[in-house]
Design an enzyme around this catalytic site. Structure first.
Site, mmCIF file in Angstrom:
data_model
loop_
_atom_site.group_PDB
_atom_site.id
_atom_site.type_symbol
_atom_site.label_atom_id
_atom_site.label_comp_id
_atom_site.label_asym_id
_atom_site.label_seq_id
_atom_site.Cartn_x
_atom_site.Cartn_y
_atom_site.Cartn_z
ATOM 1 N N ARG A 62 32.444 3.054 43.702
ATOM 2 C CA ARG A 62 33.114 4.135 44.419
ATOM 3 C C ARG A 62 32.743 4.053 45.894
ATOM 4 O O ARG A 62 31.612 3.686 46.237
ATOM 5 C CB ARG A 62 32.666 5.506 43.892
ATOM 6 C CG ARG A 62 33.371 5.961 42.642
ATOM 7 C CD ARG A 62 34.840 6.332 42.903
ATOM 8 N NE ARG A 62 35.507 6.792 41.714
ATOM 9 C CZ ARG A 62 36.204 6.017 40.874
ATOM 10 N NH1 ARG A 62 36.332 4.734 41.097
ATOM 11 N NH2 ARG A 62 36.817 6.536 39.826
ATOM 12 N N HIS A 101 41.294 -0.495 46.487
ATOM 13 C CA HIS A 101 40.897 0.134 45.216
ATOM 14 C C HIS A 101 41.761 -0.440 44.088
ATOM 15 O O HIS A 101 42.437 0.299 43.352
ATOM 16 C CB HIS A 101 41.041 1.658 45.287
ATOM 17 C CG HIS A 101 40.258 2.370 44.217
ATOM 18 N ND1 HIS A 101 39.588 3.543 44.414
ATOM 19 C CD2 HIS A 101 40.049 2.067 42.913
ATOM 20 C CE1 HIS A 101 39.008 3.941 43.298
ATOM 21 N NE2 HIS A 101 39.277 3.048 42.364
HETATM 22 P P1 NDP Z 1 29.367 3.556 32.691
HETATM 23 O O1 NDP Z 1 29.228 5.032 32.638
HETATM 24 O O2 NDP Z 1 29.633 2.811 31.425
HETATM 25 O O3 NDP Z 1 28.057 2.912 33.344
HETATM 26 C C1 NDP Z 1 27.434 3.449 34.461
HETATM 27 C C2 NDP Z 1 26.167 2.649 34.752
HETATM 28 O O4 NDP Z 1 25.586 3.142 35.959
HETATM 29 C C3 NDP Z 1 25.106 2.782 33.656
HETATM 30 O O5 NDP Z 1 24.425 1.573 33.471
HETATM 31 C C4 NDP Z 1 24.158 3.834 34.258
HETATM 32 O O6 NDP Z 1 22.818 3.743 33.824
HETATM 33 C C5 NDP Z 1 24.232 3.466 35.716
HETATM 34 N N1 NDP Z 1 23.814 4.611 36.539
HETATM 35 C C6 NDP Z 1 24.393 5.824 36.631
HETATM 36 N N2 NDP Z 1 23.683 6.617 37.445
HETATM 37 C C7 NDP Z 1 22.639 5.893 37.867
HETATM 38 C C8 NDP Z 1 21.538 6.169 38.719
HETATM 39 N N3 NDP Z 1 21.359 7.358 39.301
HETATM 40 N N4 NDP Z 1 20.646 5.195 38.927
HETATM 41 C C9 NDP Z 1 20.795 3.985 38.335
HETATM 42 N N5 NDP Z 1 21.825 3.647 37.516
HETATM 43 C C10 NDP Z 1 22.724 4.610 37.287
HETATM 44 O O7 NDP Z 1 30.505 3.263 33.756
HETATM 45 P P2 NDP Z 1 31.522 2.024 33.831
HETATM 46 O O8 NDP Z 1 30.745 0.772 33.799
HETATM 47 O O9 NDP Z 1 32.611 2.197 32.852
HETATM 48 O O10 NDP Z 1 32.159 2.257 35.274
HETATM 49 C C11 NDP Z 1 31.342 2.288 36.434
HETATM 50 C C12 NDP Z 1 32.127 2.815 37.622
HETATM 51 O O11 NDP Z 1 33.085 1.856 38.054
HETATM 52 C C13 NDP Z 1 32.997 4.043 37.352
HETATM 53 O O12 NDP Z 1 32.223 5.228 37.344
HETATM 54 C C14 NDP Z 1 33.973 4.008 38.519
HETATM 55 O O13 NDP Z 1 33.446 4.712 39.613
HETATM 56 C C15 NDP Z 1 34.048 2.518 38.868
HETATM 57 N N6 NDP Z 1 35.366 1.949 38.608
HETATM 58 C C16 NDP Z 1 36.060 1.401 39.656
HETATM 59 C C17 NDP Z 1 37.281 0.801 39.460
HETATM 60 C C18 NDP Z 1 37.998 0.126 40.570
HETATM 61 O O14 NDP Z 1 39.159 -0.253 40.400
HETATM 62 N N7 NDP Z 1 37.369 -0.081 41.707
HETATM 63 C C19 NDP Z 1 37.898 0.774 38.138
HETATM 64 C C20 NDP Z 1 37.086 1.353 37.104
HETATM 65 C C21 NDP Z 1 35.869 1.932 37.349
HETATM 66 P P3 NDP Z 1 22.415 3.959 32.272
HETATM 67 O O15 NDP Z 1 22.806 2.667 31.599
HETATM 68 O O16 NDP Z 1 20.963 4.184 32.309
HETATM 69 O O17 NDP Z 1 23.209 5.131 31.773
HETATM 70 C C1 OXD Z 2 38.608 4.114 37.683
HETATM 71 C C2 OXD Z 2 39.244 3.605 38.891
HETATM 72 O O1 OXD Z 2 37.684 4.919 37.774
HETATM 73 O O2 OXD Z 2 40.325 2.985 38.803
HETATM 74 O O3 OXD Z 2 39.039 3.704 36.576
HETATM 75 O O4 OXD Z 2 38.698 3.764 39.968
#
Ligand code: NDP
Ligand code: OXD
Length: 315
Positions: free
Chosen positions: A230, A278
């Site tokens: 993000r 994005h």
């Molecule tokens: P998940 O919820 O599956 O994974 C999130 C990961 O981030 C987990 O490993 C979590 O740790 C870690 N995390 C969260 N908070 C913290 C913190 N404070 N400190 C350290 N690690 C942290 O999410 P996804 O993998 O499905 O997606 C990740 C992000 O990708 C989405 O939230 C979105 O913002 C972004 N995204 C962007 C897209 C784009 O087109 N650019 C498309 C899709 C998604 P833990 O394993 O310990 O829970």
């Molecule tokens: C998502 C994105 O969160 O597209 O899936 O950013």
């Protein structure tokens, strides 16, 4: 008074045309784009950047479905009703993200930015190309997307590390967690991939101080940043400062503090920044709507929903 139709869906999106989503969600459900005079007849909300306060006006709401994997756009609503929030976990979206990460990692590793600029000048000039096992890719966030990206990078041969909030074990990945794990993780990372959610704990995490802890003496000519998580995770003024003083060699940015990226942002024309709008893993209604409909059917059958967001953790 009109008859209550179970399974009525409110589709509330901003920034793209809802027609395809509306058409596909309409299979077996009535879909409305605004609650109109029948707010109490809405069972589900399917949202992307919905108007804050809108969902609080739906007393019969059973669940909220995010059109994306990220739910910051949902949880930022101060009047969010206390119903489950379901996020996207889908092989199609995950594969898109894996493709993007592999593309950007291999491009930075193989000096794509340098060679494109040399080609434009007609220069026949080689640059160091360490093999992938000598390049360390550190992934901030080993969730659905981070783990899948890690697996693909390991298959190519990269030395992959990951950082999470809670301790995790992932095959072939050296893992770190929490505040105490961040510095050793960064110190051993050449190419940083950001796949974190935007939460109060992660906002602005990619700042100058974090970038200065990356490894720079790696044979790549400096540290590289890839952010597909993000935009609010990064401080763009700090990224520009780090690029300009050599703390950072190059960056691939898919997400931005303000989207669309303002025309006057220096990131657009920076010679060592690769910008995408994005678009790393765009949500595709054809693949995602059937998963949402199946979840609604689960709820109607009295089965638990899957991929429900932990509202306290913020993702
Ligand atoms: P998940 O919820 O599956 O994974 C999130 C990961 O981030 C987990 O490993 C979590 O740790 C870690 N995390 C969260 N908070 C913290 C913190 N404070 N400190 C350290 N690690 C942290 O999410 P996804 O993998 O499905 O997606 C990740 C992000 O990708 C989405 O939230 C979105 O913002 C972004 N995204 C962007 C897209 C784009 O087109 N650019 C498309 C899709 C998604 P833990 O394993 O310990 O829970
Ligand atoms: C998502 C994105 O969160 O597209 O899936 O950013």
């Amino acid at each position: 008074m009109s008859e209550r139709k179970p399974g009525r869906i409110l589709l509330s999106v901003q920034g793209f045309e809802p027609k395809k989503w509306q058409d596909l969600l309409s299979a077996g459900h009535e879909v409305v784009l605004s609650p109109g005079g029948e707010a109490d007849a809405i069972d589900y909300a399917v949202v992307w950047k919905h108007e804050h306060g809108l969902l609080a006006k739906l007393p019969g709401l059973k669940a909220i479905f995010s059109i994306g994997a990220g739910v910051d756009h949902v949880l930022s609503d101060p009047d969010l009703p206390d119903v489950p929030v379901v996020r996207v976990v889908a092989s199609n979206l995950t594969q898109h993200m894996v493709d993007y990460v592999v593309w950007r990692v291999t491009d930075h590793h193989r000096q794509g930015i340098f060679y494109r600029s040399e080609q434009a000048r007609g220069n026949w000039r080689d640059r160091t190309q360490p093999p992938s096992p000598d390049v360390s890719v550190g992934i901030l966030g080993l969730g659905e997307l981070g783990r899948a990206a890690a697996k693909a990078l390991i298959a190519i041969g990269y030395d992959v590390k990951g950082w999470t909030r809670t301790p995790r074990t992932v095959d072939g990945v050296e893992t770190f967690s929490g505040d105490e794990g961040l510095t050793p993780f960064l110190n051993a990372t050449d190419i940083l991939v950001v796949l974190l959610p935007h939460t109060p704990a992660t906002e602005g995490i990619v700042d100058y101080e974090l970038l200065s802890r990356l490894r720079r003496d790696n044979g790549l000519g400096g540290a590289c940043l890839i952010n597909a998580g993000r935009g609010k995770l990064q401080k763009e003024a700090d990224i520009l400062r780090a690029l300009d003083d050599g703390t950072l060699k190059e960056a691939s940015l898919d997400v931005f503090e303000t989207e669309p990226l303002p025309r006057l942002s220096p990131l657009w024309s920076h010679p060592r920044v690769f910008v995408t709008p994005h678009a790393a893993a765009t949500s595709d209604a054809t693949h995602l709507v059937p998963l949402m409909l199946e979840q609604m059917a689960r709820l109607e059958r009295g089965e638990p929903l899957q991929n429900v967001v932990d509202r306290a953790a913020g993702y």
